[in-house]
Design an enzyme around this catalytic site. Structure first.
Site, mmCIF file in Angstrom:
data_model
loop_
_atom_site.group_PDB
_atom_site.id
_atom_site.type_symbol
_atom_site.label_atom_id
_atom_site.label_comp_id
_atom_site.label_asym_id
_atom_site.label_seq_id
_atom_site.Cartn_x
_atom_site.Cartn_y
_atom_site.Cartn_z
ATOM 1 N N VAL A 8 0.774 -0.858 0.246
ATOM 2 C CA VAL A 8 0.761 0.537 -0.042
ATOM 3 C C VAL A 8 0.952 1.315 -0.237
ATOM 4 O O VAL A 8 1.999 1.211 0.303
ATOM 5 C CB VAL A 8 -1.001 0.361 1.670
ATOM 6 C CG1 VAL A 8 -1.949 -1.345 1.586
ATOM 7 C CG2 VAL A 8 -0.535 0.580 2.396
ATOM 8 N N SER A 9 0.779 2.415 -0.342
ATOM 9 C CA SER A 9 0.808 3.364 -0.305
ATOM 10 C C SER A 9 1.727 4.336 0.692
ATOM 11 O O SER A 9 2.359 4.320 1.736
ATOM 12 C CB SER A 9 -0.191 4.639 -1.181
ATOM 13 O OG SER A 9 0.515 3.979 -2.611
#
Length: 200
Positions: A8-9
């Protein structure tokens, strides 16, 4: 060995959501124990500089790699295809949870892999474009941007009625977690955000 790569970012909750999806998929398909490789990093960073690079080096023929969707491997079609090519050459089975697809070293898988990677890139572009247009419109209308304070979504939402019924019957959080096959901490956090009592 069965591995799962989660990326995920920034959103930790999204990471938990991916883990939930992977565990359910692995259980449904009897893939055994899953060793997770997790990282919070932008997909714009080269795969060779991310944990997926080290994982691919360690993967051996007959291993299984699970991802929630092809876009988790990279942000461009070329990068995704490069990784798929390496995995298939090494004899690694790639399981894509979102599409319920198993990719391996055969012609059909290569065709599907190319179609999925193209579709994933197009989908990202469309989502990005729609998001930008929506934000621009809201800004022009003088509306606040971003998610409303206190709002959230979770894979457990679809089980909410069942969870609430079990809690009303006095079933403990740990027991419900076992029923739903999710970590205790995930269910506890979910109930806390929904304002539920957490005595058990």
């Amino acid at each position: 060995m069965t591995y799962a790569y989660l990326r995920v970012s920034t959103d930790r909750q999204e990471l938990e959501n991916q883990k939930f999806e992977v565990l359910k998929y692995a259980n449904d398909n009897k893939l055994g124990n899953v060793e997770f490789v997790e990282e919070t990093v932008s997909g714009r960073k080269s795969w060779k500089e991310r944990k997926i690079g080290k994982l691919i080096e360690e993967l051996q023929q007959g291993d299984i790699l699970i991802i929630t969707e092809l876009s988790r491997l990279g942000r461009s079609m070329l990068e995704i295809m490069e990784l798929l090519s390496i995995l298939l050459r090494k004899g690694v089975e790639l399981h894509v949870v979102k599409n319920r697809q198993v990719l391996k070293d055969d012609l059909q898988s290569k065709v599907f892999a190319m179609a999925f990677s193209i579709a994933a890139e197009i989908e990202r572009e469309l989502i990005s474009q729609r998001t930008k247009e929506a934000l621009k419109r809201r800004k022009a209308e003088g509306k606040p941007l971003g998610r409303p304070k206190g709002s959230f979504s979770s894979p457990l939402d679809k089980h909410w009625e069942q969870i609430r019924e079990l809690r009303q019957k006095g079933v403990s959080i740990s027991s419900i977690a076992k029923i739903l096959e999710v970590p205790y901490s995930t269910l506890w956090s979910y109930l806390k955000r929904r304002g539920e009592r957490l005595k058990s």
